[in-house]
Scaffold this active site. Structure first.
Site, mmCIF file in Angstrom:
data_model
loop_
_atom_site.group_PDB
_atom_site.id
_atom_site.type_symbol
_atom_site.label_atom_id
_atom_site.label_comp_id
_atom_site.label_asym_id
_atom_site.label_seq_id
_atom_site.Cartn_x
_atom_site.Cartn_y
_atom_site.Cartn_z
ATOM 1 N N GLU A 78 40.589 51.937 34.356
ATOM 2 C CA GLU A 78 41.098 51.899 32.985
ATOM 3 C C GLU A 78 42.338 51.012 32.859
ATOM 4 O O GLU A 78 43.260 51.081 33.671
ATOM 5 C CB GLU A 78 41.438 53.320 32.524
ATOM 6 N N GLY A 79 42.322 50.183 31.821
ATOM 7 C CA GLY A 79 43.475 49.340 31.529
ATOM 8 C C GLY A 79 43.842 48.407 32.657
ATOM 9 O O GLY A 79 45.014 48.272 33.002
ATOM 10 N N GLU A 129 36.123 49.873 33.285
ATOM 11 C CA GLU A 129 36.280 50.851 32.208
ATOM 12 C C GLU A 129 37.315 50.443 31.161
ATOM 13 O O GLU A 129 38.400 49.954 31.474
ATOM 14 C CB GLU A 129 36.700 52.184 32.822
ATOM 15 N N ASP A 147 47.516 42.499 36.379
ATOM 16 C CA ASP A 147 46.231 43.144 36.604
ATOM 17 C C ASP A 147 46.261 43.804 37.979
ATOM 18 O O ASP A 147 46.677 43.185 38.952
ATOM 19 C CB ASP A 147 45.114 42.082 36.554
ATOM 20 N N ARG A 169 25.837 42.979 35.121
ATOM 21 C CA ARG A 169 27.228 42.940 34.685
ATOM 22 C C ARG A 169 28.026 43.955 35.494
ATOM 23 O O ARG A 169 27.610 45.108 35.644
ATOM 24 C CB ARG A 169 27.390 43.254 33.204
ATOM 25 N N VAL A 170 29.148 43.517 36.020
ATOM 26 C CA VAL A 170 30.111 44.412 36.661
ATOM 27 C C VAL A 170 31.211 44.644 35.637
ATOM 28 O O VAL A 170 31.940 43.722 35.272
ATOM 29 C CB VAL A 170 30.671 43.792 37.949
ATOM 30 N N SER A 211 29.220 37.793 32.786
ATOM 31 C CA SER A 211 30.659 37.946 32.993
ATOM 32 C C SER A 211 31.333 36.591 32.886
ATOM 33 O O SER A 211 30.775 35.577 33.300
ATOM 34 C CB SER A 211 30.948 38.556 34.370
ATOM 35 N N ARG A 238 43.390 45.488 39.143
ATOM 36 C CA ARG A 238 42.022 45.870 39.452
ATOM 37 C C ARG A 238 41.579 45.404 40.836
ATOM 38 O O ARG A 238 40.868 46.108 41.527
ATOM 39 C CB ARG A 238 41.062 45.333 38.383
ATOM 40 N N LYS A 257 35.819 38.247 39.393
ATOM 41 C CA LYS A 257 34.587 38.941 39.766
ATOM 42 C C LYS A 257 33.600 37.978 40.412
ATOM 43 O O LYS A 257 32.977 38.297 41.429
ATOM 44 C CB LYS A 257 33.972 39.606 38.536
#
Length: 415
Positions: free
Chosen positions: A287-288, A244, A327, A240-241, A351, A329, A356
């Site tokens: 985060e978030g 946070e 997003d 799993r990736v 996931s 990320r 991802k």
């Protein structure tokens, strides 16, 4: 003692060479040919990167120096700090297209760059590998309901799991990062310079420096089983990736599925390792959705207070209204750590994120089965989140949880 290799590099800033900054040839398959990463400030003539070590914690180091708690120019004593497990080198380490955001030689500087260290170069590890035990109440529950059993090797009698734990600091090779995002290196450098308030002028004044140590959080890897098996496609890898989510991961907030999915993945990794495979949790500080916790909490308020209450069809809109984007990320850099571990195939990817999955497979890593979170593990207050993500394209087999799934999660208090 062998002298470090001497490289000639055109630059408007003299100082490279045996007594100055070593040249970096990113993607070289040999450590000495690639050259060490020198991001310390004790001898500025030796620096060959933009930024400093420790990511966001570099600011705390500055505070410690200012307060007199840390001697300026302190040099780390690396005695007995070598990795507990040997990782690599793997073929991917010598492929500049595979790894652009971490230093593949970052865990082995004590050996790989011993000559540089002996000559006074302050080379610091950017990766540390150790052994640890992790204790989770969900694992105790899994034992109590006989979903897991103690084997004395992976899962111990006190309900702790034995892991190899790896900390990774980001090291960005800017030309490669730019290519990953399909932008010019000049535009990337300018954006990094401007959006950090001009924190790193070298981004636009030192085009000869191609490596950047960004002031962001890194990653922690948890490996269940033999680390070397990660590189063997014949050994079943469950992975799993995970990005946070402090509120859920640590404090159990039930507005999202982050902790339930993480602990479910850990259980799957333990089971996989016990069955002769290997398990991997790659935990990234984003985060978030990399928007930060303040922005995340503002979005929580906006979602709850909007007319009609929290709704799946407005889930991403509320985030975009506050943050300007759904997003931040960006999973383009995420597969690098998998390549560093030598991973070629993930047999079971725990996931539902297509971003991802696409990043992993786009990086040339094969993915077999995709494991969705059992419906019974989704907290009531997180239904909006999971419904919104599925509607936006998150992976799902579309099946209603069957009796076997419900039985597998019985006892977790969420059925």
């Amino acid at each position: 003692m062998a002298e470090p290799p001497r490289h000639i590099r055109l630059t408007s800033h003299p100082g490279q060479g045996p007594s100055g900054a070593p040249a970096i040839h990113w993607g070289a398959a040999d450590a000495l040919e690639r050259g060490p990463i020198v991001g310390t400030t004790s001898n500025r003539s030796q620096r060959n990167v933009i930024g400093t070590h420790s990511g966001s914690y570099g600011v705390y180091r500055a505070l410690a120096v200012a307060a007199g708690n840390l001697t300026k120019g302190h040099r780390a004593d690396l005695t007995d700090t070598a990795p507990t497990d040997l990782i690599g080198p793997y073929e991917q380490w010598g492929d500049a297209s595979k790894i652009v955001s971490i230093d593949p030689w970052g865990a082995s500087v004590q050996n790989a760059f011993a000559d540089y260290l002996a000559q006074g170069y302050d080379v610091r590890p950017t990766i540390a590998v150790t052994k640890a035990h992790i204790h989770l109440p969900e694992i105790k529950q899994a034992l109590a309901f006989q979903r897991l059993v103690v084997d004395g090797k992976v899962l111990l009698p006190d309900a702790s799991a034995a892991v190899t734990k790896i900390a990774v600091e980001p090291v960005w090779w800017l030309p490669g990062v730019a290519r990953r995002f399909n932008v010019s290196e000049a535009d990337l450098r300018r954006a990094l310079f401007e959006e950090t308030g001009g924190m790193y002028p070298e981004l636009v004044t030192r085009s000869d420096l191609e490596v950047f140590l960004p002031p962001i959080g890194g990653q922690t890897l948890y490996v269940f089983g033999n680390v070397r098996d990660l590189a063997d496609p014949a050994v079943t890898l469950t992975a799993r990736v995970h990005d946070e989510c402090n509120g859920s991961d640590v404090f159990g907030s039930d507005i999202c599925t982050c902790r339930p999915y993480l602990t479910h993945a850990i259980e799957e990794c333990i089971q996989g390792a016990q069955d002769g495979g290997v398990g991997l949790i790659a935990y990234s500080r984003k985060e978030g959705r990399a928007l930060g916790e303040v922005t995340k909490f503002l979005v929580y308020n906006a979602r709850k207070r909007q007319e009609g209450g929290d709704r799946a069809d407005k889930y991403f809109l509320r985030t975009e209204c506050v943050a300007g984007v759904q997003d931040m990320r960006f999973q383009e850099l995420m597969p690098d750590v998998l390549h560093w571990l030598g991973v070629r195939k993930i047999h079971r990817l725990v996931s539902m994120s297509n971003d991802k999955y696409d990043a992993i497979t786009g990086g040339g890593i094969e993915v077999g089965e995709r494991v969705k979170i059992p419906d019974a593990l989704v907290p009531a207050d997180a239904r909006v989140e999971i419904e919104a993500k599925i509607a936006a394209g998150y992976f799902t087999d579309g099946a209603v949880p069957d009796e076997a799934q419900l039985a597998a999660v019985k006892g977790r208090g969420l059925e």
